[in-house]
Design a protein around this motif. Structure first.
Motif, PDB file in Angstrom:
ATOM      1  N   UNK A 314     -25.643 -19.213   2.599  1.00  0.00           N
ATOM      2  CA  UNK A 314     -26.712 -18.338   2.158  1.00  0.00           C
ATOM      3  C   UNK A 314     -27.178 -18.667   0.752  1.00  0.00           C
ATOM      4  N   UNK A 315     -26.371 -19.414  -0.006  1.00  0.00           N
ATOM      5  CA  UNK A 315     -26.796 -19.816  -1.340  1.00  0.00           C
ATOM      6  C   UNK A 315     -27.177 -21.287  -1.406  1.00  0.00           C
ATOM      7  N   UNK A 316     -26.955 -22.014  -0.308  1.00  0.00           N
ATOM      8  CA  UNK A 316     -27.399 -23.395  -0.248  1.00  0.00           C
ATOM      9  C   UNK A 316     -28.870 -23.345   0.117  1.00  0.00           C
ATOM     10  N   UNK A 317     -29.633 -22.666  -0.758  1.00  0.00           N
ATOM     11  CA  UNK A 317     -30.998 -22.337  -0.448  1.00  0.00           C
ATOM     12  C   UNK A 317     -31.906 -23.284  -1.178  1.00  0.00           C
ATOM     13  N   UNK A 318     -32.815 -23.881  -0.481  1.00  0.00           N
ATOM     14  CA  UNK A 318     -33.685 -24.760  -1.176  1.00  0.00           C
ATOM     15  C   UNK A 318     -34.628 -25.447  -0.255  1.00  0.00           C
ATOM     16  N   UNK A 319     -35.429 -26.260  -0.893  1.00  0.00           N
ATOM     17  CA  UNK A 319     -36.285 -27.143  -0.164  1.00  0.00           C
ATOM     18  C   UNK A 319     -35.750 -28.538  -0.328  1.00  0.00           C
ATOM     19  N   UNK A 320     -36.446 -29.504   0.215  1.00  0.00           N
ATOM     20  CA  UNK A 320     -35.862 -30.818   0.354  1.00  0.00           C
ATOM     21  C   UNK A 320     -36.070 -31.679  -0.887  1.00  0.00           C
ATOM     22  N   UNK A 321     -35.261 -31.498  -1.916  1.00  0.00           N
ATOM     23  CA  UNK A 321     -35.263 -32.382  -3.092  1.00  0.00           C
ATOM     24  C   UNK A 321     -34.285 -33.486  -2.751  1.00  0.00           C
ATOM     25  N   UNK A 322     -34.741 -34.724  -2.443  1.00  0.00           N
ATOM     26  CA  UNK A 322     -33.921 -35.550  -1.584  1.00  0.00           C
ATOM     27  C   UNK A 322     -33.007 -36.481  -2.349  1.00  0.00           C
ATOM     28  N   UNK A 323     -32.797 -37.542  -2.189  1.00  0.00           N
ATOM     29  CA  UNK A 323     -31.874 -38.587  -2.569  1.00  0.00           C
ATOM     30  C   UNK A 323     -30.802 -38.642  -1.514  1.00  0.00           C
ATOM     31  N   UNK A 324     -29.714 -37.867  -1.563  1.00  0.00           N
ATOM     32  CA  UNK A 324     -28.732 -37.876  -0.487  1.00  0.00           C
ATOM     33  C   UNK A 324     -29.326 -37.315   0.777  1.00  0.00           C
ATOM     34  N   UNK A 325     -30.253 -36.385   0.650  1.00  0.00           N
ATOM     35  CA  UNK A 325     -30.985 -35.934   1.819  1.00  0.00           C
ATOM     36  C   UNK A 325     -31.971 -36.992   2.292  1.00  0.00           C
ATOM     37  N   UNK A 381     -40.664 -35.193  11.419  1.00  0.00           N
ATOM     38  CA  UNK A 381     -39.217 -35.381  11.281  1.00  0.00           C
ATOM     39  C   UNK A 381     -38.604 -34.246  10.468  1.00  0.00           C
ATOM     40  N   UNK A 382     -39.227 -33.920   9.360  1.00  0.00           N
ATOM     41  CA  UNK A 382     -38.703 -32.851   8.516  1.00  0.00           C
ATOM     42  C   UNK A 382     -38.836 -31.487   9.194  1.00  0.00           C
ATOM     43  N   UNK A 383     -39.877 -31.295   9.964  1.00  0.00           N
ATOM     44  CA  UNK A 383     -40.015 -30.038  10.710  1.00  0.00           C
ATOM     45  C   UNK A 383     -38.825 -29.834  11.642  1.00  0.00           C
ATOM     46  N   UNK A 384     -38.359 -30.914  12.251  1.00  0.00           N
ATOM     47  CA  UNK A 384     -37.277 -30.836  13.238  1.00  0.00           C
ATOM     48  C   UNK A 384     -35.885 -30.832  12.617  1.00  0.00           C
ATOM     49  N   UNK A 385     -35.747 -31.310  11.388  1.00  0.00           N
ATOM     50  CA  UNK A 385     -34.395 -31.550  10.863  1.00  0.00           C
ATOM     51  C   UNK A 385     -34.123 -30.968   9.483  1.00  0.00           C
ATOM     52  N   UNK A 386     -35.129 -30.425   8.803  1.00  0.00           N
ATOM     53  CA  UNK A 386     -34.899 -29.787   7.503  1.00  0.00           C
ATOM     54  C   UNK A 386     -34.658 -28.303   7.743  1.00  0.00           C
ATOM     55  N   UNK A 387     -33.447 -27.828   7.433  1.00  0.00           N
ATOM     56  CA  UNK A 387     -33.094 -26.453   7.795  1.00  0.00           C
ATOM     57  C   UNK A 387     -32.339 -25.735   6.675  1.00  0.00           C
ATOM     58  N   UNK A 388     -32.908 -25.663   5.462  1.00  0.00           N
ATOM     59  CA  UNK A 388     -32.236 -24.915   4.385  1.00  0.00           C
ATOM     60  C   UNK A 388     -32.512 -23.424   4.465  1.00  0.00           C
ATOM     61  N   UNK A 389     -31.621 -22.648   3.899  1.00  0.00           N
ATOM     62  CA  UNK A 389     -31.910 -21.249   3.612  1.00  0.00           C
ATOM     63  C   UNK A 389     -32.589 -21.184   2.244  1.00  0.00           C
ATOM     64  N   UNK A 390     -33.505 -20.260   2.099  1.00  0.00           N
ATOM     65  CA  UNK A 390     -34.070 -19.934   0.791  1.00  0.00           C
ATOM     66  C   UNK A 390     -33.621 -18.513   0.494  1.00  0.00           C
ATOM     67  N   UNK A 391     -32.682 -18.368  -0.426  1.00  0.00           N
ATOM     68  CA  UNK A 391     -31.983 -17.105  -0.628  1.00  0.00           C
ATOM     69  C   UNK A 391     -32.152 -16.599  -2.053  1.00  0.00           C
ATOM     70  N   UNK A 392     -32.281 -15.290  -2.181  1.00  0.00           N
ATOM     71  CA  UNK A 392     -32.373 -14.655  -3.484  1.00  0.00           C
ATOM     72  C   UNK A 392     -31.423 -13.467  -3.539  1.00  0.00           C
ATOM     73  N   UNK A 393     -30.871 -13.220  -4.715  1.00  0.00           N
ATOM     74  CA  UNK A 393     -30.080 -12.028  -4.974  1.00  0.00           C
ATOM     75  C   UNK A 393     -31.032 -10.924  -5.434  1.00  0.00           C
TER      76      UNK A 393
END
Length: 534
Positions: A314-325, A381-393
């Motif tokens: 739930x905190x691994x929230x983000x968009x695709x800032x890549x390199x290892x991704x 490709x990203x539509x099918x395989x990018x699956x982050x949560x975007x989470x806020x406290x």
């Protein structure tokens, strides 16, 4: 018998203390789950996409679920996402950064100023600096690929596509962002890659505190070795692509960070540029457990795993800032092309046409170029395989207004979570046959980029969200796109084919939902060699 009764009493008391909650009229629909305290933790952790789809069918586009004693409001209406994305007053995403740094990297930065770090990244990953990065990345990609598949190689060389993509892109990214030229005094990229993979393979267990004794020893050794290997990075002022790491070290010095912590911060930045999906600060959170009674000791390993897994996701929230991704993204893209001949032919044809128009002074690899077919393939490709949560406290009480006019109250101390993979990316109303790879999904009939998608008769602002949105969008987006395109261009310029022409794309690892780019359970075996030139 007495011991059993004692444990049951403790369990009941714990349940009453941390899970009592009833829904008020202004709250979103509340679903606590059948298991006291844990709530929906097990189902959520096993397959988040499947679970959230079930909750959406049951409750609609907004609902609150209980997971490991916490309450998470999930919003799945893309028309309403701005009410979360644009609120930095009531909703916070940096609260757990210090916990992350201490737990994973043994790093303490008491005077860190995230705004300054982000400003530094913007300076070095945009404008003229971006052009320099692109050129340097291209040079390293070409060099590493020639070493891997020599131009005079007459026979086929077999590779596992995921390992090949991940390894080559990691090394090229390391040389570009940290190591400078391959013949200087920086660490050998293969040594860094080998140690990094050991560390990265155990990183989530580090966060969950579920390492076995031998795994803990491996992680500690890899971390110390990486500290040593990365020590030279940014020590001296240098021109070229990795000036940003020198600037980052200077920023740390101004904040009063000593040499030891600088070294550890460099490792964190390596991780952030390799596995983060918007910024290293917004990725992970580790639940601080505290003392919850002897009952927890009986099933400690299991509960720690489930509790930390859900907090982590739930905190691994983000968009695709890549390199290892970038590595997984390139794997999926090449895999989709190799298993879809029409798509492969279309991309190769586009690259060939552009190559014919190139001059000695310009190249697709050194410029942004116009590649609508490739761009559509990447977006699909990203539509099918990018699956982050975007989470806020939720740091202060907040009322959100949905696009349909309904208002809901968010309670302080809860979390609010967006999951763009479910909506909009896999919504059949927005993207028909969403499970199917369609290389031209993001192309109009005239070949231009398609940007008009609709839900409920209204045009969508967010029809995919791999890069995040608003002020917290990915700083490195364009560099990531350029890097993937460079890599695919170079690989497709070789003879490349599946070893098994009937091979299918491997299944995804469902436990990775919420962790940025999905990863495969298996791999694709390919063979390649340099193409003969006349």
């Amino acid at each position: 018998m007495i011991w059993t009764v004692f444990l049951l009493v403790q369990a009941v008391l714990l349940y009453l203390l941390v899970t009592h909650r009833s829904r008020s009229e202004s709250d979103p629909p509340l679903d606590k789950g059948a298991i006291p305290w844990l709530g929906h933790a097990i189902e959520f952790g096993k397959d988040a996409a499947k679970f959230l789809n079930r909750m959406k069918q049951k409750h609609g586009d907004i609902f609150t679920v209980r997971v490991v004693g916490r309450y998470v409001t999930v919003l799945l209406d893309p028309h309403s996402y701005d009410c979360v994305i644009n609120d930095s007053d009531s909703l916070d995403f940096e609260r757990y950064a210090d916990v992350l740094m201490e737990t994973i990297f043994k790093l303490r930065l008491p005077h860190r100023q995230p705004a300054r770090t982000k400003a530094l990244m913007k300076r070095h990953f945009r404008g003229m600096n971006l052009a320099t990065l692109n050129e340097t990345m291209c040079r390293h990609l070409e060099s590493l690929l020639k070493a891997e598949i020599p131009p005079n190689l007459k026979y086929w060389k077999q590779k596992e596509l995921f390992d090949f993509s991940y390894g080559l892109l990691f090394k090229a990214g390391y040389l570009t962002l940290f190591g400078g030229e391959q013949n200087n005094n920086s660490a050998d990229p293969t040594s860094v890659y080998d140690e990094y993979r050991k560390f990265d393979n155990l990183l989530t267990k580090l966060a969950r505190r579920t390492l076995k004794r031998d795994e803990s020893r491996t992680a500690q050794n890899a971390r110390h070795r990486l500290w040593e290997l990365l020590t030279p990075a940014g020590q001296t002022e240098d021109s070229g692509s990795h000036a940003w790491i020198y600037a980052y070290r200077r920023l740390l010095q101004r904040e009063g960070v000593d040499e030891e912590m600088q070294k550890r911060a460099v490792l964190m930045q390596l991780w952030a540029t390799q596995v983060s999906v918007r910024s290293g600060w917004e990725m992970l959170c580790v639940l601080c457990l505290g003392n919850i009674g002897r009952l927890m000791e009986i099933s400690r390993s299991y509960l720690l795993y489930r509790m930390n897994l859900l907090e982590l996701e739930l905190q691994y929230s983000a968009s695709l800032h890549m390199r290892g991704n970038i590595g997984p993204a390139a794997f999926w893209l090449l895999g989709f092309l190799l298993t879809n001949p029409e798509a492969l032919s279309a991309v190769r044809s586009e690259f060939k046409q552009i190559a014919q128009m190139e001059t000695s002074g310009t190249s697709l690899l050194h410029s942004r170029g116009n590649t609508p077919v490739f761009d559509s393939v990447l977006e699909e490709t990203l539509r099918l395989t990018a699956a982050p949560f975007i989470t806020r406290e939720v740091v202060q009480e907040k009322t959100i207004q949905m696009a349909n006019g309904q208002k809901y109250h968010l309670r302080k101390g809860d979390r609010v979570c967006l999951f763009p993979f479910t909506s909009p990316q896999m919504d059949p109303e927005i993207h028909p046959e969403p499970q199917k790879f369609q290389f031209d999904r993001f192309l109009n009939k005239d070949g231009s980029a398609k940007k008009d998608f609709y839900k409920g008769g209204r045009k969508l602002k967010y029809y995919t969200m791999p890069w995040g949105a608003g002020t917290n969008g990915c700083v490195g987006k364009q560099f990531a796109i350029n890097t993937i395109r460079q890599f695919v261009y170079l690989v497709l310029d070789m003879d490349l084919e599946l070893c098994d022409i009937d091979a299918q794309m491997p299944e995804i690892n469902t436990s990775r939902y919420g962790f940025g780019m999905l990863q495969p359970k298996g791999d694709l075996l390919v063979r390649m060699k340099a193409r003969k030139t006349n």
